[in-house]
Design a protein around this motif. Structure first.
Motif, PDB file in Angstrom:
ATOM      1  N   UNK B   3     -24.340 -46.075  18.560  1.00  0.00           N
ATOM      2  CA  UNK B   3     -23.391 -47.118  18.960  1.00  0.00           C
ATOM      3  C   UNK B   3     -22.990 -47.965  17.774  1.00  0.00           C
ATOM      4  N   UNK B   4     -23.940 -48.175  16.893  1.00  0.00           N
ATOM      5  CA  UNK B   4     -23.678 -48.961  15.691  1.00  0.00           C
ATOM      6  C   UNK B   4     -24.159 -48.143  14.509  1.00  0.00           C
ATOM      7  N   UNK B   5     -23.298 -48.003  13.531  1.00  0.00           N
ATOM      8  CA  UNK B   5     -23.728 -47.334  12.320  1.00  0.00           C
ATOM      9  C   UNK B   5     -23.091 -48.054  11.137  1.00  0.00           C
ATOM     10  N   UNK B   6     -23.926 -48.684  10.334  1.00  0.00           N
ATOM     11  CA  UNK B   6     -23.417 -49.402   9.160  1.00  0.00           C
ATOM     12  C   UNK B   6     -24.047 -48.780   7.929  1.00  0.00           C
ATOM     13  N   UNK B   7     -23.213 -48.619   6.893  1.00  0.00           N
ATOM     14  CA  UNK B   7     -23.736 -48.027   5.651  1.00  0.00           C
ATOM     15  C   UNK B   7     -23.434 -48.932   4.477  1.00  0.00           C
ATOM     16  N   UNK B   8     -24.439 -49.200   3.678  1.00  0.00           N
ATOM     17  CA  UNK B   8     -24.358 -50.063   2.469  1.00  0.00           C
ATOM     18  C   UNK B   8     -23.507 -51.296   2.719  1.00  0.00           C
ATOM     19  N   UNK B   9     -23.779 -51.932   3.833  1.00  0.00           N
ATOM     20  CA  UNK B   9     -22.954 -53.076   4.239  1.00  0.00           C
ATOM     21  C   UNK B   9     -23.358 -54.335   3.463  1.00  0.00           C
ATOM     22  N   UNK B  10     -22.362 -54.969   2.817  1.00  0.00           N
ATOM     23  CA  UNK B  10     -22.629 -56.201   2.070  1.00  0.00           C
ATOM     24  C   UNK B  10     -21.589 -57.260   2.393  1.00  0.00           C
ATOM     25  N   UNK B  27     -29.032 -46.684  18.531  1.00  0.00           N
ATOM     26  CA  UNK B  27     -28.720 -45.612  19.473  1.00  0.00           C
ATOM     27  C   UNK B  27     -28.222 -46.169  20.796  1.00  0.00           C
ATOM     28  N   UNK B  28     -27.395 -45.396  21.417  1.00  0.00           N
ATOM     29  CA  UNK B  28     -26.837 -45.760  22.711  1.00  0.00           C
ATOM     30  C   UNK B  28     -27.949 -45.958  23.742  1.00  0.00           C
ATOM     31  N   UNK B  29     -27.797 -46.988  24.559  1.00  0.00           N
ATOM     32  CA  UNK B  29     -28.753 -47.234  25.641  1.00  0.00           C
ATOM     33  C   UNK B  29     -30.025 -47.934  25.215  1.00  0.00           C
ATOM     34  N   UNK B  63     -19.324 -47.594  18.169  1.00  0.00           N
ATOM     35  CA  UNK B  63     -18.965 -46.723  19.297  1.00  0.00           C
ATOM     36  C   UNK B  63     -18.025 -45.597  18.835  1.00  0.00           C
ATOM     37  N   UNK B  64     -18.310 -45.078  17.646  1.00  0.00           N
ATOM     38  CA  UNK B  64     -17.530 -43.952  17.133  1.00  0.00           C
ATOM     39  C   UNK B  64     -16.212 -44.346  16.498  1.00  0.00           C
ATOM     40  N   UNK B  65     -15.943 -45.664  16.382  1.00  0.00           N
ATOM     41  CA  UNK B  65     -14.672 -46.087  15.781  1.00  0.00           C
ATOM     42  C   UNK B  65     -14.928 -46.809  14.466  1.00  0.00           C
TER      43      UNK B  65
END
Ligand SMILES: Nc1ncnc2c1ncn2[C@@H]1O[C@H](COP(=O)(O)OP(=O)(O)OP(=O)(O)O)[C@@H](O)[C@H]1O
Ligand SMILES: [Mg+2]
Lengths: 257, 323
Positions: B3-10, B27-29, B63-65
């Motif tokens: 549901x949430x995926x962040x990479x090297x977020x600053x 993960x979802x749920x 959510x995949x966006x």
């Protein structure tokens, strides 16, 4: 599940819901009406008539038509108050983290004050009608001119109120500044007294004030007196509204979260 | 699905790096707990993930966006309760719920039903006719959280939702959230209260100085950082046990009520056997004995303290360490 209303319509609905309360109705409708009737007749003893184009208006007719313009300006305070309250009470962020864009938020405020301006101008026109019906000369331009004045006036003064609301931090400051600015606009204008006969400095000051232009356009509509000067005033209003609106939009879109 | 995926977020504000190259996946749920001390970067992370502010660098997928490309689409699918209070001062509690539903384009029948459901679930029946301006801070917080459940969503961000709530309201809220998760909602939740995270969360990330310093399930975190247990042995007389305890490891002795020997050990059973043997051999009677598993709170404090030391170490890399 969805009702499928446009986001701007939903925001306008919300704006009207939070703005329309008893205090506002008193300020926006009852106060101007009392003013028209009390001041209108009290000053008649002093001001017998006001030359206007080819006509002579009596003072009640003059002031009630001026009050329409004043009222359009007043209704735009709403926009400043909405933005101010939304920032103070966290609703600005909450709306922007919801299903809306900043542009929709800004536009919804413009439409809100446009609606309030039109409706209250309509109300004042209806209530003031007995006072100015003798001089009234409705023609094909009347409705377009009054609507034009309501919309450009709403955008112009709404932008001023919005600019003030984005620049000030303390709530005392906001109230003092916005009331002073609007009071200045109201009294240094042709809304309450004619420019003719005023000292030259004051008459000049009248014409640095957008409310004067707004009121002139409204009067031109109501008393059937559309001239080259009025056309010029309309151009000034549109230009002023465009410049101020773009400044307000820029400030709002840069507003820190 | 993530549901949430962040990479090297600053995210930097001037020369403050509020969020420092973090990776996140939820993960979802699931209920994801985001823990950290004041100023760690929790709220900034939530503002980034909910598209309220733009990252300095890094990518976010919700959510995949792609959140940078489709912020509005993302916002239509999520709910957010910010840390900062938000309310319409002039509306009554029930009206503000109803209007919030309208703003989310929920149809009027559903709105009416949900208002009733939420007023009951969040114990707001008694104040439903009061204006938001006239209710207490804790009540306002409850209205703010309840309001977010007026609309449908796939993912809900809650930034310290229980602050200001009394224990029963707090428990009520946590259980309400659990119920929603059973119905398929995913939650991203920040808190300072460790018991809350332990009660609620499937996974926990601890953030400090903008960096994630631990991510795992509450149990695994305890396993990793909390295998060390605390052993307390009360002995009767105030004896000088220094000599006899040599070789049992690091310990502390206190003399408030009798003598208490406190020992921290990863292998608590071994340590316990050893200390009992030594005491027995010296004819010292044991009056009381306890072995306490380390709480999540202690783990939190340990992990944060370690990371502060590292952080300080990095900053002061020129000065000599006194260790
Ligand atoms: N708008 C801003 N401008 C400058 N610095 C900011 C801004 N917002 C946050 N910061 C800084 O970023 C860091 C992280 O702040 P953040 O609000 O994310 O912390 P937090 O973990 O939510 O803390 P708390 O538990 O107190 O809510 C802090 O050092 C804070 O001072
Ligand atoms: Mg925070």
């Amino acid at each position: 599940m969805e009702g499928n209303l446009h986001p701007i319509v939903r925001l306008i609905n919300r704006n009207l819901t939070i703005s329309l309360n008893m205090g506002f109705v008193i300020w926006q409708v009852i106060f101007p009406v009392i003013y028209i009737f009390v001041a209108g007749f009290a000053y008649t003893a002093l001001i017998h008539n006001v030359p206007f184009g080819q006509k002579n208006l009596d003072y009640p007719a003059f002031i009630s038509s001026g009050m329409i313009g004043f009222n359009i300006m007043n209704s735009t305070l709403i926009s400043g108050i909405i933005i101010w309250n939304d920032r103070r009470h966290g609703m600005f962020e909450q709306i922007l983290v919801g299903p809306f864009t900043r542009a929709q938020y800004i536009l919804s405020n413009v439409y809100t004050i446009g609606i309030i301006g039109l409706v209250s101008a309509g109300l004042i026109t209806a209530i003031g009608y007995p006072l100015f019906f003798k001089s009234v000369e409705f023609n094909i331009l009347t409705v377009p001119l009054v609507v034009f004045a309501s919309i450009t006036g709403a955008i112009l003064f709404g932008s001023i109120a919005s600019i003030i609301s984005t620049r000030l931090k303390s709530s005392e400051g906001f109230n003092v500044v916005i009331n002073t600015v609007f009071l200045f606009f109201a009294f240094v204008s042709t809304a309450f007294y004619p420019a003719e006969g005023a000292p030259p400095i004051l008459a000049t000051a009248f014409y640095l004030n957008p409310l004067t232009y707004l009121v002139d356009v409204v009067r031109a509509g109501i008393f059937g007196n559309f001239t080259g000067t009025v056309a010029y005033e309309m151009v000034v209003l549109v230009a002023g509204a465009a410049v101020l609106f773009s400044i307000a939009t820029k400030l709002l879109s840069k507003l820190e979260i | 699905m993530l549901c949430v995926e962040a990479k090297s977020l600053s995210k930097s504000y001037g020369n403050v790096t509020a969020v420092d190259s973090i990776d996140l996946s939820v993960e979802s749920g699931k209920i994801f707990g985001f823990l950290g001390p004041n100023g760690a970067g929790k709220t900034t992370t939530i503002k980034l993930l909910t598209t309220l502010i733009l990252p300095t660098s890094g990518t976010i997928n919700i959510l995949g966006m792609d959140a940078a490309r489709y912020p509005l689409k993302v916002r239509k699918k999520i709910g957010v309760v910010l840390q900062q209070p938000s309310y319409e001062p002039n509306l009554t509690v029930e009206r503000s719920l109803e209007k919030y539903g309208m703003m989310w384009d929920v149809d009027s029948k559903t709105r009416r039903d949900r208002v009733e459901e939420l007023l009951a679930a969040f114990d707001l029946q008694e104040i439903r006719k009061k204006k938001n301006d006239d209710i207490s801070i804790g009540q306002r917080r409850r209205v703010q959280v309840a309001r977010e459940f007026m609309h449908d969503m796939d993912l809900l961000f809650l930034d310290e939702p229980t602050v200001g709530l009394d224990p029963s309201a707090r428990r009520g809220l946590l259980d309400y959230i659990k119920g929603k998760v059973r119905d398929g909602l995913t939650i991203f939740f920040t808190t300072h209260i460790l018991e809350e995270a332990e009660y609620l969360c499937d996974e926990i990330a601890i953030i400090n100085h903008g960096k994630i310093i631990a991510v795992d399930t509450p149990d695994e975190l305890k396993n990793k950082f909390g295998r060390e247990k605390t052993i307390k042995v009360h002995i009767g007389k105030a004896e000088d046990v220094g000599a006899i305890l040599q070789g049992v490891g690091k310990y502390e002795v206190s003399h408030d009520e009798g003598t208490v020997i406190t020992l921290h050990s990863a292998d608590s059973e071994q340590a316990l056997v050893k200390i009992l043997q030594v005491l027995n051999a010296n004819n010292i009677a044991v009056e009381d004995l306890s072995v306490v598993p380390t709480s999540l709170e202690e783990i939190f404090l340990t992990v944060v303290k370690n990371s502060n030391n590292n952080f300080g170490g990095k900053l002061a890399s020129n000065s000599s360490s006194d260790k």
